[in-house]
Write a protein that holds these residues in place. Structure first.
Motif, PDB file in Angstrom:
ATOM      1  N   ALA A   3       0.817  -1.218   0.000  1.00 43.76           N
ATOM      2  CA  ALA A   3       0.000   0.000   0.000  1.00 43.76           C
ATOM      3  C   ALA A   3       0.848   1.264   0.000  1.00 43.76           C
ATOM      4  O   ALA A   3       0.539   2.234  -0.703  1.00 43.76           O
ATOM      5  N   VAL A   4       1.941   1.270   0.779  1.00 51.63           N
ATOM      6  CA  VAL A   4       2.797   2.457   0.837  1.00 51.63           C
ATOM      7  C   VAL A   4       3.500   2.665  -0.494  1.00 51.63           C
ATOM      8  O   VAL A   4       3.548   3.773  -1.031  1.00 51.63           O
ATOM      9  N   ALA A   5       4.018   1.587  -1.040  1.00 53.49           N
ATOM     10  CA  ALA A   5       4.704   1.686  -2.327  1.00 53.49           C
ATOM     11  C   ALA A   5       3.735   2.128  -3.413  1.00 53.49           C
ATOM     12  O   ALA A   5       4.076   2.912  -4.295  1.00 53.49           O
ATOM     13  N   GLN A   6       2.520   1.611  -3.347  1.00 56.22           N
ATOM     14  CA  GLN A   6       1.507   1.974  -4.329  1.00 56.22           C
ATOM     15  C   GLN A   6       1.205   3.470  -4.259  1.00 56.22           C
ATOM     16  O   GLN A   6       1.103   4.156  -5.283  1.00 56.22           O
ATOM     17  N   SER A   7       1.043   3.984  -3.020  1.00 56.40           N
ATOM     18  CA  SER A   7       0.753   5.405  -2.842  1.00 56.40           C
ATOM     19  C   SER A   7       1.894   6.260  -3.379  1.00 56.40           C
ATOM     20  O   SER A   7       1.681   7.278  -4.049  1.00 56.40           O
ATOM     21  N   GLU A   8       3.148   5.850  -3.097  1.00 56.37           N
ATOM     22  CA  GLU A   8       4.300   6.599  -3.585  1.00 56.37           C
ATOM     23  C   GLU A   8       4.368   6.568  -5.105  1.00 56.37           C
ATOM     24  O   GLU A   8       4.698   7.564  -5.759  1.00 56.37           O
ATOM     25  N   ALA A   9       4.035   5.425  -5.664  1.00 62.07           N
ATOM     26  CA  ALA A   9       4.054   5.305  -7.116  1.00 62.07           C
ATOM     27  C   ALA A   9       3.015   6.221  -7.751  1.00 62.07           C
ATOM     28  O   ALA A   9       3.272   6.858  -8.772  1.00 62.07           O
ATOM     29  N   ARG A  10       1.841   6.293  -7.142  1.00 65.57           N
ATOM     30  CA  ARG A  10       0.807   7.172  -7.685  1.00 65.57           C
ATOM     31  C   ARG A  10       1.204   8.641  -7.584  1.00 65.57           C
ATOM     32  O   ARG A  10       0.913   9.437  -8.480  1.00 65.57           O
ATOM     33  N   ARG A  11       1.857   9.006  -6.471  1.00 64.06           N
ATOM     34  CA  ARG A  11       2.332  10.378  -6.337  1.00 64.06           C
ATOM     35  C   ARG A  11       3.342  10.699  -7.435  1.00 64.06           C
ATOM     36  O   ARG A  11       3.344  11.775  -8.022  1.00 64.06           O
ATOM     37  N   ASP A  12       4.193   9.733  -7.700  1.00 61.27           N
ATOM     38  CA  ASP A  12       5.198   9.921  -8.741  1.00 61.27           C
ATOM     39  C   ASP A  12       4.530  10.108 -10.098  1.00 61.27           C
ATOM     40  O   ASP A  12       4.905  11.001 -10.868  1.00 61.27           O
ATOM     41  N   PHE A  13       3.551   9.277 -10.397  1.00 63.79           N
ATOM     42  CA  PHE A  13       2.832   9.410 -11.665  1.00 63.79           C
ATOM     43  C   PHE A  13       2.135  10.769 -11.759  1.00 63.79           C
ATOM     44  O   PHE A  13       2.218  11.449 -12.791  1.00 63.79           O
ATOM     45  N   SER A  14       1.453  11.180 -10.672  1.00 62.23           N
ATOM     46  CA  SER A  14       0.754  12.467 -10.671  1.00 62.23           C
ATOM     47  C   SER A  14       1.717  13.621 -10.904  1.00 62.23           C
ATOM     48  O   SER A  14       1.443  14.550 -11.674  1.00 62.23           O
ATOM     49  N   HIS A  15       2.873  13.554 -10.223  1.00 60.17           N
ATOM     50  CA  HIS A  15       3.892  14.596 -10.363  1.00 60.17           C
ATOM     51  C   HIS A  15       4.407  14.664 -11.797  1.00 60.17           C
ATOM     52  O   HIS A  15       4.486  15.731 -12.413  1.00 60.17           O
ATOM     53  N   LYS A  16       4.748  13.524 -12.350  1.00 61.96           N
ATOM     54  CA  LYS A  16       5.284  13.478 -13.705  1.00 61.96           C
ATOM     55  C   LYS A  16       4.268  13.986 -14.719  1.00 61.96           C
ATOM     56  O   LYS A  16       4.616  14.767 -15.612  1.00 61.96           O
TER      57      LYS A  16
END
Length: 425
Positions: free
Chosen positions: A67-80
């Motif tokens: 779940a934590v990795a997933q949230s970080e990945a989504r933040r990364d996608f949103s940022h990019k």
């Protein structure tokens, strides 16, 4: 009051941690999805919960299950996604996107791709899964996401792909005669119905080589925890790149999480009950917005937010309503998703036919006023046939120049992100 502010502060720590280096979120709760039987056309209300990630085909290190990795990945996608959109836009242009809506639509696309095509889509998504996803919605928040596939009658879709989208995304599957104007009307009616009429049209015509459309619709409506009093509204100048203009400013004096980080100031405005919030980020005067977004690292921003206390804030914020349309092909290509658009596209998990992505289009609507916010987005992926954060004075923030806003949940999901460069009358 102190307890409530502290609760908001704690929730805020995770908000701006990554997105455009300003913020982010992940999902929780339930989400209503409209699913329509392809046989009887009956509409059903279903409740889904997050179940995992993009399905793996072959080797599966691409999946993000923690779940934590997933949230970080989504933040990364949103940022990019947002950063790249800013780079691609004129300085005077309003840029509003829904990373969430785009993520869902692209996840559906990835589930029908194979080989390098799939690898590139999953990498562009930062390996962030959206399958089986959910958003919190109740009597306070009207938040809903819906998915559908529309295909040309006679175009064969693999049963396994259709079943996967119905099961993991609650998608409705519809076959239509694409040569008929009624097909365009049906697709647009679906968009209007799932966005409270805010996005009434996504398709204007269907070319002969178009075989299918993957659609996600997202709708959000919520009231502020601390409403702006219309009696305090004033007319003042907003300094836009295209020239100064007089607009309506709302004013709020309240104890809110706020602070300054490298290059910008921010105030967090919670919606009722605090499950969702808007973060308004104002770059320093004279700062290039694109550079400000990219210069602040997630760790710096997270540190700033972690030190933020609830302070007396005097906020002046313009009322705004904006409609935007973005074609995301170039942005996604710059994020590494190249093969899906060309003759080497491999969508063998979707169909036996040779197809490629024709266009990824997103329309967004956002209105911010004294009572709260309403926002909607539709992402459409067209598939064509191809041959191949001591005592201080009140924190004063007057948003009278281009600014960034985010609408997020309390657990990590970026629903909407925008750069407002001008205010429409």
């Amino acid at each position: 009051m102190v307890g409530k502010i502290k609760l908001i502060e704690m929730k805020c720590i995770g908000i701006i941690a990554s997105f455009m280096a300003f913020c982010s979120l992940a999902s929780c709760g339930t989400q209503r999805k409209s699913t329509v039987s392809p046989t009887d056309g009956e509409v059903h209300e279903t409740v889904s919960r997050a179940e995992g990630g993009i399905r793996a085909t072959g080797s599966k290190p691409e999946e993000v299950n923690d779940a934590v990795a997933q949230s970080e990945a989504r933040r990364d996608f949103s940022h990019k996604l947002f950063s790249q959109a800013l780079l691609s836009a004129r300085e005077s242009e309003n840029v509003v996107l829904s990373p969430y809506s785009a993520g869902v639509a692209l996840s559906m696309l990835a589930d029908g791709a194979a080989g390098k095509t799939r690898e590139e889509i999953v990498a562009a998504l930062s390996h962030a899964p959206y399958a089986g996803d959910s958003l919190y919605s109740d009597s306070v928040y009207n938040v809903a996401s819906a998915n559908s596939i529309w295909y040309r009658e006679g175009f064969e879709i693999r049963d396994s792909y259709a079943d996967r989208l119905k099961k993991d995304y609650g998608a409705g599957i519809f076959g239509r005669d694409f040569s008929s104007r009624s097909a365009v009307a049906d697709i647009n009616r679906w968009c209007a119905d799932n966005t409270a009429g805010k996005i009434p049209e996504i398709v204007d015509n269907i070319d002969p080589d178009m075989m299918m459309f993957l659609l996600n619709a997202l709708y959000f409506k919520a009231s502020w925890e601390y409403a702006f009093d219309p009696v305090r509204n004033t007319e003042d100048v907003f300094h836009a790149p295209s020239g100064d203009s007089k607009v309506t400013f709302m004013h709020l004096s309240e104890n809110l999480p706020c602070g300054e980080a490298e290059g910008f100031s921010y105030v967090v405005l919670p919606y009722r009950d605090g499950r969702y919030m808007m973060t308004v980020c104002l770059p320093e005067e004279g700062t290039d917005l694109v550079k400000a977004v990219n210069a602040v690292s997630p760790s710096k921003l997270a540190s700033a937010i972690a030190m933020a206390d609830g302070r007396d804030v005097q906020l002046s914020l313009p009322k705004f309503k904006v409609n935007t349309t973005h074609i995301l092909n170039g942005i996604l290509s710059d994020l590494g998703m190249k093969e899906a658009f060309g003759g080497k596209a491999d969508f063998s998990g979707m169909t036996d036919s040779n197809v490629a992505v024709d266009e990824v289009k997103q329309k967004c609507f956002v209105e911010v006023n004294e009572e709260g916010s309403e926002a909607a987005a539709v992402t459409s992926i067209g598939i064509r046939m191809t041959s191949l954060r001591p005592d201080e004075e009140p924190f004063v923030m007057k948003v009278d120049r281009p600014f960034v806003f985010l609408i997020t949940s309390d657990e990590g999901e970026v629903l909407f992100a925008g750069r407002i460069a001008s205010i429409e009358k």
